[in-house]
Scaffold this active site. Structure first.
Site, PDB file in Angstrom:
ATOM      1  N   GLY A 157       9.231  24.758   4.548  1.00 20.57           N
ATOM      2  CA  GLY A 157       7.998  24.278   3.923  1.00 20.57           C
ATOM      3  C   GLY A 157       7.692  25.039   2.651  1.00 20.57           C
ATOM      4  CB  ALA A 158       5.923  27.118   1.315  1.00 19.91           C
ATOM      5  CD  GLU A 171       4.374  30.024   3.010  1.00 11.73           C
ATOM      6  OE1 GLU A 171       4.797  31.193   3.033  1.00 11.73           O
ATOM      7  OE2 GLU A 171       4.696  29.168   3.874  1.00 11.73           O
ATOM      8  CG  HIS A 221       3.385  35.170   5.022  1.00 16.54           C
ATOM      9  ND1 HIS A 221       3.541  35.864   6.199  1.00 16.54           N
ATOM     10  CD2 HIS A 221       3.997  33.969   5.220  1.00 16.54           C
ATOM     11  CE1 HIS A 221       4.214  35.106   7.067  1.00 16.54           C
ATOM     12  NE2 HIS A 221       4.497  33.951   6.508  1.00 16.54           N
TER      13      HIS A 221
HETATM   14  N1  B3K Z   1       8.744  32.968   5.597  1.00 17.65           N
HETATM   15  C1  B3K Z   1       9.237  31.657   5.265  1.00 17.65           C
HETATM   16  C2  B3K Z   1      10.449  31.339   6.059  1.00 17.65           C
HETATM   17  C3  B3K Z   1      11.680  31.189   5.279  1.00 17.65           C
HETATM   18  C4  B3K Z   1      12.913  31.347   6.121  1.00 17.65           C
HETATM   19  C5  B3K Z   1      14.038  30.539   5.669  1.00 17.65           C
HETATM   20  N2  B3K Z   1      15.286  30.875   6.291  1.00 17.65           N
HETATM   21  C6  B3K Z   1       8.200  30.600   5.438  1.00 17.65           C
HETATM   22  C7  B3K Z   1       6.975  31.031   6.125  1.00 17.65           C
HETATM   23  O1  B3K Z   1       6.933  31.223   7.312  1.00 17.65           O
HETATM   24  O2  B3K Z   1       5.976  31.231   5.480  1.00 17.65           O
HETATM   25 ZN    ZN Z   2       5.257  32.320   7.493  1.00 20.86          ZN
END
Ligand code: B3K
Ligand code: ZN
Length: 881
Positions: A264-265, A301, A304
């Site tokens: 997704g992102a 996002e 995070h």
């Molecule tokens: N942290 C990314 C995950 C991407 C992993 C791709 N192999 C998306 C998310 O959880 O925000």
């Molecule tokens: Zn995430």
């Protein structure tokens, strides 16, 4: 090639060297990008003199290497398939490398690749090693300086993490920008974007009064589709300040929309890269559900930035530390901005269908796994959604105030560090004074716990005795499970008064809604002073991610559906009631007995439709029957056709009995056509649209002539994508091809230029229950809008068919399985991460009859015979183990 090897949590060791600063220079070229890297390194306090320096690297052509400015001789280092070892290094030094990579040839979409002509990156989890030699592990955190050199014409925009500090012209029409990211970060958060992009800009003033510039970068034709994402971002920034006291920490926050993206992102520091499907919206191209998805992913996002970036994971076994916590954060945010009960119903409904199935299948793993072959396979529902449920239980256990203290403590104590799940839980224990030792088992035991509950009311003594027994089934590698600490939120609803009765447990008064703690394998709870016979309302709000069985009679369920004060459990009572009726019909179908509609379900639905409810969104959920996938989850052996027939029968039975009610509800809530307000993704409008569209789907289930007319009008009115898509779906899934064919054609021509709308056009067609669905999939694969190289197209056409068209995917001739396996085999070469995800429906073979089992396993064997990527290898091996 030898079989790929597993990595084990128990083997974790700190890195021998740490990077204090990383300086990168990219000279971009589709076929031959040059990456020059200077790493400032020093021995880790736990490292030993003489330890060699080991760097990860995959598919890199090394052009130069020097230590403290001195080029290394060939015998001073060693190159392998996985990286580079420098045999002898001093305690503190810098290492220069130069490598060449080919972004245009990168179809795996990991590392540096090209999408629609622009350059972009995806580094989590282990993509950075495809860009340069590096200790590519999350516990190595460094500040980054990144210079990007590109063609001034083709790549006028050059972006990376942090703040731009220098830019200038270079010979031959080239130019450069240098970015400085002052916050130490692991390599997985690195990002670079270069291309001909346009931006939409806004600002946000933080709690402490700093002004942050917000930018969303898109292709020019998408400039009109960013408003909702921008508004969502600003809401998320304000919410994180309010709910967690977390402010943004740079002067610039960027989002870039990319057409080819595996997930997704991605939360790269200061430069979030988004799948265009997760950021672009417009009333004419995106449904309500898409608007809500964009809002939650933008928020996820952004969140995070603290839960993941400022405090990150020590190793990838701790993935849920950032993902579970961040999903919990985005769920709470969406609940606060939309209808909270509906958000919970949607999340749980999805969870019980998809995560329960994962937990019961061959790829089941704990929220914190203890080994993996390919970490890319572990971005799962268990890590994300079950991880979020575990954090939700923690939050409920410690209480709101302690949870906030605990999270403050966590962010402050571990700022700038790479930590573990224990570190997080310890903060919660410290802030609350609770002993969370037993609770930690939630992270280490896979499988869905099952609770069997029994209740007994003693009229004479006015006591209610509740007995709970828990058991977690065996999962691969974990035959025996220990009892978990399970919070069960409950109420006792008086059968006379219809109200929650006061709860007294062991002499303590608990109010009318309380949490009891199940810690033993079996436990009894005796409620005293219970004035009338109650129906228990158990696991309110889905207080723990478990399966709860209680021998409810249908009258009990109808009673709870009408009276439960907990909105979630009212909905769930309706689902349970429908499931009981469906069970009978599935059995009838299998035994060739005539099907009879349960009048109690009809009565319950009639009351729902008659009640003056102000929460139309919840009503829409209550009127929605359990999905075929969820019904399948409840069956010991999945009978695809019986489930489809039973569900269709109930839907048609309800539609026939309540036709006029559905028609009325449709008319009352369908306001848009008559010159009403313009489309807005507000909770009020969304609620109205969902309710009237549910009503329309009942009318279409019996192909009611007036219903068909309404669907055709709704399609033709072309007011917003939610309504258009719903109407087109209902027509396409009906037998009335004379109406659906022209509508599909018109839609396909109108939107041929917009891939995200074409994805919806694909999905509508391949979910059709008619037997031609599989041929349509094959036909649509030849459509110019389809490409196997684009993950969104693959998901829309093949993923949707295999995951959502159960009757056709599970065709008895095996053609559905064969098609999926063919695609997995092709994608195994192009994009292993997507290939491995696509296999999921085949891994569930054990749930089906022998004929289907054999067909599914044969396709898995056929995949196994190929030369496999580690991703596909791991999934197929587990599925066939
Ligand atoms: N942290 C990314 C995950 C991407 C992993 C791709 N192999 C998306 C998310 O959880 O925000
Ligand atoms: Zn995430």
């Amino acid at each position: 090639m030898s079989d790929p090897q597993a990595t084990h949590l128990s083997d974790y060791r700190p890195p021998a060297y740490r990077v204090t600063r990383t300086e990168l220079t990219f000279d971009l070229d589709p076929a031959a990008t040059r990456v020059k890297t200077r790493l400032h390194l020093e021995r880790h306090p736990e490292g030993e003199a003489g330890d060699p320096l080991q760097l990860h690297g995959e598919g890199l052509a090394l052009k130069a290497i020097a230590l403290d400015g001195e080029p290394l001789d060939a015998d001073e280092y060693a190159l392998s398939e996985n990286g580079l070892t420098v045999h002898r290094v001093p305690e503190r030094f810098h290492l220069d490398t130069e490598v060449e990579i080919a972004p245009e040839a990168n179809t795996a979409l990991e590392g540096l690749y090209q999408s629609s002509g622009m350059y972009c990156t995806q580094c989590e989890a282990e993509g950075f090693r495809r860009i340069t030699f590096y200790p590519d592990r999350p516990d190595v955190m460094a500040t980054f300086s990144t210079t990007v050199i590109g063609d001034a014409g083709r790549e006028p925009v050059l972006l990376s993490n942090g703040n731009p500090v220098e830019r200038g012209e270079l010979p031959n029409g080239r130019h450069f920008v240098t970015w400085e990211d002052p916050h130490p970060k692991p390599s997985y958060l690195f990002a670079l974007v270069a291309g001909d992009l346009k931006k939409v800009e806004d600002t946000f003033t933080t709690l402490s009064g700093r002004e942050v510039t917000l930018q969303i970068w898109v292709e020019e034709e998408n400039l009109g589709k960013t408003d909702h994402a921008m508004a969502s971002l600003k809401r998320a920034m304000a919410w994180d300040e309010e709910a967690y006291g977390r402010e943004y920490d740079l002067d610039l926050f960027m989002i870039v929309a990319v057409n080819d993206f595996n997930m997704g992102a991605m939360e790269n520091k200061g430069l979030n890269i988004f799948n265009s499907a997760a950021v672009l919206t417009h009333p004419h191209t995106a449904t309500d559900a898409a608007f809500q998805r964009v809002e939650s992913i933008v928020a996820h996002e952004y969140f995070h930035n603290w839960s993941g970036n400022r405090v990150t994971c020590r190793d990838w076994f701790q993935l849920s530390l950032k993902e579970g916590f961040t999903v919990f954060r985005d769920q709470c945010f969406s609940a606060d901005t939309n209808s909270a009960p509906v958000k919970r119903i949607e999340d749980v409904s999805f969870f019980r269908t998809a995560q329960f199935a994962e937990d019961a299948g061959p790829t089941a793993h704990p929220v914190r796994p203890d080994h993996y072959i390919e970490i890319g396979n572990f971005y799962t529902l268990t890590i994300y959604e079950k991880g979020a449920e575990v954090v939700r239980m923690l939050a409920n256990l410690v209480g709101e105030a302690a949870f906030r203290c605990g999270s403050d403590l966590y962010f402050e104590r571990f700022d700038g560090q790479a930590v573990t799940i224990e570190d997080f839980v310890a903060c919660m224990a410290e802030a609350s004074g609770l002993d969370l030792t037993q609770f930690m088992r939630w992270y280490d035991q896979a499988g869905t716990p099952e609770i069997d509950a029994f209740g007994e009311y003693d009229y004479a003594r006015g006591e209610y005795r509740l007995r709970l027994a828990q058991r977690t089934p065996a999962t691969p590698g974990q035959p025996d499970k220990l009892p978990l600490h399970i919070p069960v939120r409950l109420g006792l609803v008086g059968t006379k008064s219809g109200r929650d009765l006061p709860l007294t447990l062991d002499g303590e008064t608990l109010g009318t809604d309380a949490v009891i703690h199940l810690r033993e394998a079996e436990q009894e709870f005796l409620f005293t002073d219970v004035a009338e016979a109650p129906v228990p309302s158990l696991l309110r709000g889905f207080s723990a991610p478990v399966k709860l069985r209680f021998p409810y009679g249908r009258e009990d369920l109808a009673f709870l559906l009408a009276n439960d004060s907990d909105g979630f459990n009212r909905w769930d009572a309706g689902q349970r009631l429908a499931l009981l009726a469906l069970d009978d019909l599935i059995a009838a179908h299998r035994n060739g007995v005539e099907k009879v509609m349960d009048t109690r379900v009809v009565d319950a639905f009639r009351s729902l439709l008659a009640a003056e409810t102000d929460d139309k969104a919840v009503l829409a959920e209550m009127l929605t029957l359990p999905s075929e996938a969820y019904i399948a989850e409840q069956q010991p052996l999945v009978d695809v056709d019986a489930i489809h027939a039973a569900r269709t029968f109930v839907k048609q039975g309800l539609a026939m009995a309540l036709r006029d009610d559905f028609l009325r509800v449709y008319r009352e809530n369908h306001l848009e056509h008559s010159g009403g307000e313009p489309y807005a993704p507000t909770p009020e409008q969304i609620a109205r649209r969902s309710l009237k569209n549910v009503a329309l789907s009942y009318l279409m289930a019996i192909e009611d002539e007036e219903g068909i007319e309404l669907a055709r009008e709704q399609f033709a009115a072309d007011h917003n994508m939610t309504d258009v898509r719903h109407a087109l779906t209902l027509l396409t899934h009906s037998s009335r091809d004379e109406f659906s064919e022209p509508a599909l054609r018109a839609f396909g021509e109108k939107w041929a230029h917009d891939p995200l709308v074409m994805d919806q056009w694909f999905a509508i067609q391949v979910t059709r229950p008619q037997p031609d669905a599989l041929d349509r999939v094959k036909f649509l694969m030849e459509h110019p809008a389809f490409s196997l190289k684009n993950p969104n197209r693959v998901r829309a056409l093949i993923g949707t068919f295999a995951g959502q068209n159960r009757v056709n995917f599970h065709r008895l001739d095996g053609a559905g399985y064969r098609l999926l396996a063919d695609m997995v085999i092709e994608l195994n070469r192009l994009n292993p991460e997507i290939a491995a995800r696509l296999i999921t429906p085949l891994t569930r073979w054990a749930r089906f009859d022998e004929t289907r089992q054999a067909l599914m396993k044969a396709e898995l064997e056929r995949i196994r015979a190929e030369k496999l990527s580690p991703n596909v290898y791991e999934v197929v091996e587990k599925a066939l183990a």
